[in-house]
Design a protein around this motif. Structure first.
Motif, PDB file in Angstrom:
ATOM      1  N   PRO A 106      37.933  25.444  44.938  1.00 45.52           N
ATOM      2  CA  PRO A 106      38.530  26.238  43.703  1.00 45.52           C
ATOM      3  C   PRO A 106      37.572  26.327  42.321  1.00 45.52           C
ATOM      4  O   PRO A 106      37.772  27.091  41.686  1.00 45.52           O
ATOM      5  N   GLU A 107      36.671  25.366  42.426  1.00 44.04           N
ATOM      6  CA  GLU A 107      35.836  25.286  41.102  1.00 44.04           C
ATOM      7  C   GLU A 107      35.096  26.655  40.893  1.00 44.04           C
ATOM      8  O   GLU A 107      34.356  26.895  39.935  1.00 44.04           O
ATOM      9  N   GLN A 108      35.072  27.154  41.994  1.00 41.98           N
ATOM     10  CA  GLN A 108      34.109  28.264  42.079  1.00 41.98           C
ATOM     11  C   GLN A 108      34.793  29.536  41.854  1.00 41.98           C
ATOM     12  O   GLN A 108      34.343  30.616  41.785  1.00 41.98           O
ATOM     13  N   LEU A 109      36.050  29.560  41.770  1.00 42.52           N
ATOM     14  CA  LEU A 109      37.134  30.682  41.535  1.00 42.52           C
ATOM     15  C   LEU A 109      36.480  31.549  40.207  1.00 42.52           C
ATOM     16  O   LEU A 109      36.605  32.622  40.343  1.00 42.52           O
ATOM     17  N   PRO A 110      36.405  30.707  38.990  1.00 46.39           N
ATOM     18  CA  PRO A 110      36.108  31.424  37.708  1.00 46.39           C
ATOM     19  C   PRO A 110      34.638  32.437  38.028  1.00 46.39           C
ATOM     20  O   PRO A 110      34.712  33.314  37.414  1.00 46.39           O
ATOM     21  N   GLY A 111      33.863  32.101  38.880  1.00 46.02           N
ATOM     22  CA  GLY A 111      32.640  33.232  39.072  1.00 46.02           C
ATOM     23  C   GLY A 111      33.004  34.298  39.734  1.00 46.02           C
ATOM     24  O   GLY A 111      32.730  35.526  39.352  1.00 46.02           O
ATOM     25  N   LEU A 112      34.344  34.376  40.586  1.00 50.92           N
ATOM     26  CA  LEU A 112      35.007  35.491  41.098  1.00 50.92           C
ATOM     27  C   LEU A 112      35.502  36.431  40.028  1.00 50.92           C
ATOM     28  O   LEU A 112      35.698  37.607  40.043  1.00 50.92           O
ATOM     29  N   LEU A 113      36.287  35.718  39.112  1.00 51.05           N
ATOM     30  CA  LEU A 113      37.143  36.340  38.205  1.00 51.05           C
ATOM     31  C   LEU A 113      35.965  36.816  37.194  1.00 51.05           C
ATOM     32  O   LEU A 113      36.463  38.150  36.641  1.00 51.05           O
ATOM     33  N   GLU A 114      35.006  36.169  36.990  1.00 53.06           N
ATOM     34  CA  GLU A 114      34.208  36.742  36.079  1.00 53.06           C
ATOM     35  C   GLU A 114      33.536  37.978  36.498  1.00 53.06           C
ATOM     36  O   GLU A 114      33.295  39.025  35.798  1.00 53.06           O
ATOM     37  N   ALA A 115      33.183  37.977  37.925  1.00 47.72           N
ATOM     38  CA  ALA A 115      32.611  39.317  38.568  1.00 47.72           C
ATOM     39  C   ALA A 115      33.458  40.475  38.304  1.00 47.72           C
ATOM     40  O   ALA A 115      33.214  41.629  38.118  1.00 47.72           O
ATOM     41  N   VAL A 116      34.872  40.240  38.563  1.00 43.34           N
ATOM     42  CA  VAL A 116      35.901  41.569  38.308  1.00 43.34           C
ATOM     43  C   VAL A 116      36.107  41.570  36.710  1.00 43.34           C
ATOM     44  O   VAL A 116      35.997  42.821  36.518  1.00 43.34           O
ATOM     45  N   ARG A 118      33.527  41.896  34.840  1.00 44.96           N
ATOM     46  CA  ARG A 118      32.639  42.595  34.458  1.00 44.96           C
ATOM     47  C   ARG A 118      32.452  43.800  35.027  1.00 44.96           C
ATOM     48  O   ARG A 118      31.387  44.550  34.952  1.00 44.96           O
ATOM     49  N   GLY A 119      33.455  44.273  35.790  1.00 39.50           N
ATOM     50  CA  GLY A 119      33.556  45.497  36.201  1.00 39.50           C
ATOM     51  C   GLY A 119      33.697  45.769  37.724  1.00 39.50           C
ATOM     52  O   GLY A 119      34.142  46.769  38.188  1.00 39.50           O
ATOM     53  N   ALA A 120      33.529  44.840  38.466  1.00 40.03           N
ATOM     54  CA  ALA A 120      33.819  44.795  39.737  1.00 40.03           C
ATOM     55  C   ALA A 120      35.493  44.983  40.385  1.00 40.03           C
ATOM     56  O   ALA A 120      36.234  44.490  39.448  1.00 40.03           O
ATOM     57  N   ASP A 121      35.886  45.980  41.561  1.00 42.35           N
ATOM     58  CA  ASP A 121      37.038  46.164  41.834  1.00 42.35           C
ATOM     59  C   ASP A 121      37.387  44.947  42.670  1.00 42.35           C
ATOM     60  O   ASP A 121      38.575  44.779  42.872  1.00 42.35           O
ATOM     61  N   LEU A 122      36.251  44.289  43.468  1.00 40.85           N
ATOM     62  CA  LEU A 122      36.407  43.512  44.426  1.00 40.85           C
ATOM     63  C   LEU A 122      35.426  42.489  44.145  1.00 40.85           C
ATOM     64  O   LEU A 122      34.282  43.052  44.457  1.00 40.85           O
ATOM     65  N   ALA A 123      35.537  41.193  44.265  1.00 40.38           N
ATOM     66  CA  ALA A 123      34.617  40.126  44.231  1.00 40.38           C
ATOM     67  C   ALA A 123      34.895  39.274  45.503  1.00 40.38           C
ATOM     68  O   ALA A 123      36.022  38.935  45.716  1.00 40.38           O
ATOM     69  N   ILE A 124      33.776  39.226  46.180  1.00 45.69           N
ATOM     70  CA  ILE A 124      33.727  38.547  47.474  1.00 45.69           C
ATOM     71  C   ILE A 124      32.766  37.324  47.362  1.00 45.69           C
ATOM     72  O   ILE A 124      31.449  37.268  46.804  1.00 45.69           O
ATOM     73  N   GLY A 125      33.426  36.099  47.639  1.00 44.25           N
ATOM     74  CA  GLY A 125      32.841  34.970  47.600  1.00 44.25           C
ATOM     75  C   GLY A 125      31.873  34.588  49.057  1.00 44.25           C
ATOM     76  O   GLY A 125      32.388  34.629  50.037  1.00 44.25           O
ATOM     77  N   SER A 126      30.620  34.817  48.781  1.00 45.00           N
ATOM     78  CA  SER A 126      29.583  35.166  49.756  1.00 45.00           C
ATOM     79  C   SER A 126      28.808  33.942  50.233  1.00 45.00           C
ATOM     80  O   SER A 126      28.329  32.997  49.426  1.00 45.00           O
ATOM     81  N   VAL A 169      38.572  37.923  45.030  1.00 47.66           N
ATOM     82  CA  VAL A 169      39.574  38.602  44.009  1.00 47.66           C
ATOM     83  C   VAL A 169      39.576  40.184  44.062  1.00 47.66           C
ATOM     84  O   VAL A 169      38.149  40.555  43.899  1.00 47.66           O
ATOM     85  N   PHE A 170      40.573  40.755  44.115  1.00 44.38           N
ATOM     86  CA  PHE A 170      40.937  42.355  43.892  1.00 44.38           C
ATOM     87  C   PHE A 170      41.591  42.405  42.338  1.00 44.38           C
ATOM     88  O   PHE A 170      42.423  41.717  41.773  1.00 44.38           O
ATOM     89  N   ARG A 171      41.075  43.627  42.124  1.00 42.36           N
ATOM     90  CA  ARG A 171      41.664  44.337  40.883  1.00 42.36           C
ATOM     91  C   ARG A 171      42.983  44.906  41.412  1.00 42.36           C
ATOM     92  O   ARG A 171      42.913  45.522  42.521  1.00 42.36           O
ATOM     93  N   ALA A 172      43.863  44.674  40.454  1.00 40.58           N
ATOM     94  CA  ALA A 172      45.268  45.407  41.175  1.00 40.58           C
ATOM     95  C   ALA A 172      45.239  46.664  41.579  1.00 40.58           C
ATOM     96  O   ALA A 172      45.972  47.182  42.559  1.00 40.58           O
ATOM     97  N   GLU A 173      44.637  47.452  40.682  1.00 42.82           N
ATOM     98  CA  GLU A 173      44.683  49.085  40.897  1.00 42.82           C
ATOM     99  C   GLU A 173      44.011  49.474  42.406  1.00 42.82           C
ATOM    100  O   GLU A 173      44.564  50.127  43.093  1.00 42.82           O
ATOM    101  N   LEU A 174      42.871  48.570  42.898  1.00 43.08           N
ATOM    102  CA  LEU A 174      42.414  48.867  44.106  1.00 43.08           C
ATOM    103  C   LEU A 174      43.405  48.315  45.113  1.00 43.08           C
ATOM    104  O   LEU A 174      43.586  49.090  46.161  1.00 43.08           O
ATOM    105  N   LEU A 175      43.547  47.031  44.815  1.00 44.49           N
ATOM    106  CA  LEU A 175      44.908  46.435  45.990  1.00 44.49           C
ATOM    107  C   LEU A 175      46.069  47.293  46.190  1.00 44.49           C
ATOM    108  O   LEU A 175      45.995  47.485  47.375  1.00 44.49           O
ATOM    109  N   GLU A 176      46.467  48.025  45.234  1.00 41.38           N
ATOM    110  CA  GLU A 176      47.524  48.703  45.343  1.00 41.38           C
ATOM    111  C   GLU A 176      47.367  49.922  46.278  1.00 41.38           C
ATOM    112  O   GLU A 176      48.238  50.395  47.370  1.00 41.38           O
ATOM    113  N   GLN A 177      46.068  50.655  46.213  1.00 40.48           N
ATOM    114  CA  GLN A 177      45.711  51.667  47.029  1.00 40.48           C
ATOM    115  C   GLN A 177      45.374  51.277  48.627  1.00 40.48           C
ATOM    116  O   GLN A 177      45.677  51.959  49.473  1.00 40.48           O
TER     117      GLN A 177
END
Length: 251
Positions: A106-116, A118-126, A169-177
């Motif tokens: 869970p401590e690495q979740l902020p990195g995914l949120l930050e990627a979104v 900064r413009g990502a529609d989908l951030a994947i923890g790889s 983490v998904f941006r809501a607009e993408l996830l709706e589609q």
């Protein structure tokens, strides 16, 4: 990636559970500490071990924790879809997913949120990009995961190193589609399916390196049926993409 100090948009993290009574309390405590501004939705498939009941008790104490009960074990993909639909109905702008067993830190979740942010529609923890790692995994699990992703990348050309990852983490607009279409996939296959749909919609996809830890509590839900489904569907999707590309080249 260093998280910004910008306020977090309404964010929901979906955690599917089935017999995770031992693992969920620790994961949830770490998640609430790591991103206290995010809400959490536990989607429980009527766990016989009382996971859903424990989650209800926790939700009664913490207004940021919510519980969605489903009748019987219906699978990982449908659990995520139910959780995402609930989150979109309640107006969340970012929706994440992670495992209940703390395999995802869970401590690495902020990195995914930050990627979104900064413009990502989908951030994947790889796990399979520089900086990513797996810990305490037996060799056969590493071979299976690496091999699955190499196969997906070669056959489908998604440009993603860890298409089977379940920390996102998904941006809501993408996830709706994405979920507006019919999705009937499980496990590895569900994550690949969501990735390919996002890519086909022109989404900006970012991969963020994470550490993946072997679970220490409870039992893995991985099965031969899940692996078989992924192999068959990925092959069919890949062949379909190649056929479409060939038709376009011949037009």
């Amino acid at each position: 990636m260093h998280p910004s100090n910008a306020p977090l948009p309404p964010t929901l993290i979906v955690i599917p559970t089935y017999d995770e009574r031992e693992a969920l309390p620790g994961t949830l405590a770490r998640l609430r500490a790591a991103v206290p501004a995010a809400d959490v939705l536990v989607v429980d498939d009527s766990s016989p071990d009382g996971t859903g009941a424990w989650a209800e008790e926790r939700a009664a104490q913490d207004p940021a924790v919510h519980v969605l009960h489903r009748a019987g074990k219906q699978g990982l993909g449908p659990a995520y879809l139910a959780g995402f639909a609930w989150g979109l109905e309640h107006g969340y702008q970012q929706l994440g997913e992670m495992d209940a067993d703390a395999s995802h830190r869970p401590e690495q979740l902020p990195g995914l949120l930050e990627a979104v942010r900064r413009g990502a529609d989908l951030a994947i923890g790889s796990r399979w990009i520089p900086g990513g790692a797996v810990h305490d995994w037996p060799l056969h699990r590493q071979v299976l995961s690496r091999g699955a992703n190499v196969y997906v990348r070669a056959l489908m050309g998604l440009g993603v190193s860890d298409a089977t990852a379940g920390f996102r983490v998904f941006r809501a607009e993408l996830l709706e589609q994405v979920i507006a279409e019919d999705i009937a996939s499980q496990g590895y296959c569900f994550q690949v399916d969501m990735t390919r749909r996002a890519r086909d919609m022109g989404a900006a996809i970012a991969e963020v390196p994470i550490d993946f830890d072997e679970r220490t509590e409870g039992a893995s839900k991985m099965s031969s049926e899940i692996v078989r489904e992924a192999l068959v569907k990925v092959t069919l999707w890949g062949l379909s993409r190649r056929a479409q590309a060939l038709r376009k080249a011949l037009d």
